[in-house]
Design an enzyme around this catalytic site. Structure first.
Site, PDB file in Angstrom:
ATOM      1  N   CYS A  22       0.842  -1.190   0.000  1.00 43.71           N
ATOM      2  CA  CYS A  22       0.000   0.000   0.000  1.00 43.71           C
ATOM      3  C   CYS A  22       0.879   1.243   0.000  1.00 43.71           C
ATOM      4  CB  CYS A  22      -0.903   0.004   1.232  1.00 43.71           C
ATOM      5  SG  CYS A  22      -2.213   1.260   1.162  1.00 43.71           S
ATOM      6  N   TYR A  28      -4.380   1.631  11.885  1.00 39.36           N
ATOM      7  CA  TYR A  28      -5.315   0.586  12.315  1.00 39.36           C
ATOM      8  C   TYR A  28      -5.414  -0.576  11.336  1.00 39.36           C
ATOM      9  CZ  TYR A  28      -8.553   3.184   9.241  1.00 39.36           C
ATOM     10  OH  TYR A  28      -9.149   3.819   8.174  1.00 39.36           O
ATOM     11  N   GLY A  72      -4.252  -4.137   0.789  1.00 44.38           N
ATOM     12  CA  GLY A  72      -3.359  -3.200   0.135  1.00 44.38           C
ATOM     13  C   GLY A  72      -4.086  -2.164  -0.718  1.00 44.38           C
ATOM     14  N   SER A 127     -12.173   4.544   0.556  1.00 40.11           N
ATOM     15  CA  SER A 127     -11.966   4.585   1.995  1.00 40.11           C
ATOM     16  C   SER A 127     -11.782   6.025   2.452  1.00 40.11           C
ATOM     17  CB  SER A 127     -10.727   3.768   2.382  1.00 40.11           C
ATOM     18  OG  SER A 127     -10.895   2.411   2.038  1.00 40.11           O
ATOM     19  N   CYS A 277     -20.480 -18.655   7.798  1.00 40.71           N
ATOM     20  CA  CYS A 277     -19.330 -18.083   7.094  1.00 40.71           C
ATOM     21  C   CYS A 277     -18.916 -19.060   6.004  1.00 40.71           C
ATOM     22  CB  CYS A 277     -18.167 -17.859   8.061  1.00 40.71           C
ATOM     23  SG  CYS A 277     -18.450 -16.596   9.307  1.00 40.71           S
ATOM     24  N   CYS A 292     -10.927 -16.556   4.701  1.00 41.43           N
ATOM     25  CA  CYS A 292     -11.625 -15.280   4.838  1.00 41.43           C
ATOM     26  C   CYS A 292     -10.593 -14.170   4.839  1.00 41.43           C
ATOM     27  CB  CYS A 292     -12.433 -15.268   6.142  1.00 41.43           C
ATOM     28  SG  CYS A 292     -13.103 -13.657   6.615  1.00 41.43           S
ATOM     29  N   ASP A 293     -11.015 -12.984   4.462  1.00 39.61           N
ATOM     30  CA  ASP A 293     -10.142 -11.819   4.430  1.00 39.61           C
ATOM     31  C   ASP A 293      -9.548 -11.519   5.800  1.00 39.61           C
ATOM     32  OD1 ASP A 293      -8.915  -9.509   3.464  1.00 39.61           O
ATOM     33  OD2 ASP A 293     -10.652  -8.261   3.917  1.00 39.61           O
ATOM     34  N   CYS A 333     -26.039 -15.868  23.415  1.00 31.98           N
ATOM     35  CA  CYS A 333     -26.455 -15.544  22.047  1.00 31.98           C
ATOM     36  C   CYS A 333     -27.701 -16.327  21.646  1.00 31.98           C
ATOM     37  CB  CYS A 333     -25.328 -15.834  21.071  1.00 31.98           C
ATOM     38  SG  CYS A 333     -23.919 -14.697  21.193  1.00 31.98           S
ATOM     39  N   CYS A 336     -30.822 -14.827  22.998  1.00 27.66           N
ATOM     40  CA  CYS A 336     -31.010 -13.391  22.750  1.00 27.66           C
ATOM     41  C   CYS A 336     -32.159 -13.147  21.767  1.00 27.66           C
ATOM     42  CB  CYS A 336     -29.729 -12.781  22.202  1.00 27.66           C
ATOM     43  SG  CYS A 336     -29.843 -11.015  21.824  1.00 27.66           S
TER      44      CYS A 336
END
Length: 385
Positions: A22, A28, A72, A127, A277, A292-293, A333, A336
């Site tokens: 990048c 972050y 990136g 972004s 997922c 997954c990312d 959960c 809930c």
């Protein structure tokens, strides 16, 4: 998963053609460390691009196929790479409608880039984190300077060429306390779709990766991360300002739209709110495929596109087991009243120990409860608007 119906769920792979490279150094960023995991791989080769394009298109059962280019910063590759990608999509597309989505920090957008994006009708995700002060606090260039002005120049070019673009905003310790100001800053840019993503990252204190996985109980939250209470206050503040500005039906906020869809019995618009997922993986520049990312760690590597079948990797037992983890919920959960709106949030945020059964529960639970408490009493009126 049944061998009779192996495509019972959609198959989606995000492309990382430059890996973690990048031109910015956002403090972050969860992805900068991935060079340590994937190695200093070269930029994506034409061989990897062609193999993936062919297999990805062949594996689809729907008439529309989406290619998502992420980083990136994907604009670090020359424009000719993406011209070649379009040519390959046409070669192997077999008449399907193909959409391309490019996610960028917008600082490298040139006239040539915008001309290409407009001509090919690519959707661009930009972004941007709010006001200049909010944005530049964490989104800095490699020399430590702010990037807001460069982003604005890129957006101006997108607008001039008529390129469709949306906002991708991170909610962090530097902007979470000013939801109304944050929303007004994004609204003023004119983008009709806004995605808010909370920063929840943890540093490992016992070696290994800089950013920790949920199972690392010794990890500590990064300074940029939001608290559950602040996240709830932020979402409620945005909801209030969105309504006050008369933007219902005009500006679409992803989390609000996804929650209303689930409340009305429709599908989730966010994977974190889904029941399972595993249908969305990420392809690194060297051809490695990960579950997954947010799980680009060695134990979640499924194989490599140059040696392994994309379908075999995506429907492997390893990936099916990963998918099933989403519904391994603690008692809190399962009991809930908001379970159907949340489904335990993203796996990466499940690191708080449930006092009832010791199972991991979502860190942002209290914030989402506050948001749902405010949204649901007005849900019918919002949908009817």
């Amino acid at each position: 998963m049944s061998a009779i119906a192996p495509f019972a769920r959609p198959l989606y792979v995000m492309l990382k053609p430059v890996g973690s490279r990048c031109n910015l150094a956002c403090t972050y960023c969860y992805y900068r460390e991935k060079a340590e995991v994937c190695g200093a791989a070269p930029l994506m080769s034409e061989a990897v691009l062609e193999r993936f394009t062919r297999e990805y298109l062949t594996a689809q059962t729907q008439p529309e196929v989406v290619f998502t280019w992420h980083g990136g910063e994907p604009l670090l590759l020359p424009l000719d790479f993406y011209r070649h990608a379009v040519a390959l999509q046409r070669r192997y597309g077999a008449g399907r409608r193909i959409e391309n989505v490019l996610q960028t920090n917008a600082t490298l957008l040139t006239e040539a880039w915008c001309e290409f994006l407009a001509e090919q009708r690519w959707l661009v995700g930009v972004s941007i984190d709010g006001t200049p002060e909010m944005h530049d606090r964490y989104r800095r260039d490699l020399r430590g300077g702010g990037s807001w002005r460069s982003v604005m120049a890129g957006i101006e070019r997108l607008n001039r060429y008529g390129v469709a673009w949306n906002v991708m905003a991170t909610v962090n310790a530097g902007n979470v306390g000013a939801p109304r100001e944050f929303y007004r800053a994004l609204r003023s840019l004119g983008a009709p779709f806004i995605q808010f993503t909370p920063i929840v990252e943890r540093r490992s204190t016992c070696g290994g990766h800089r950013l920790a996985q949920p199972a690392d109980t010794a990890a500590t939250l990064t300074a940029e991360s939001v608290t559950p209470e602040a996240w709830g206050d932020f979402l409620c503040g945005v909801l209030d300002e969105w309504r006050r500005q008369g933007d219902v039906g005009r500006v679409f906020i992803q989390l609000i739209e996804s929650t209303l869809s689930l409340w009305a019995g429709g599908p989730a618009g966010l994977c974190s709110q889904g029941t399972h997922c595993g249908h969305a993986a990420v392809l690194e520049a060297n051809g490695d495929l990960y579950a997954c990312d947010h799980f680009v760690f060695p134990e979640h590597r499924l194989g490599n596109i140059m040696t392994d079948s994309l379908v075999a990797m995506m429907y492997s037992q390893q990936q099916c087991d990963f998918a099933a983890r989403k519904m391994a919920l603690p008692h809190t959960c399962r009991a809930c009243r908001y379970l159907r709106l949340c489904h335990g949030d993203c796996l990466r945020t499940r690191f708080v120990t449930c006092p009832d059964d010791g199972a991991p529960q979502p860190y942002l639970c209290a914030g989402y409860r506050q948001f749902f408490d405010k949204l649901l009493p007005i849900a019918s009126s919002l949908i009817a608007h």
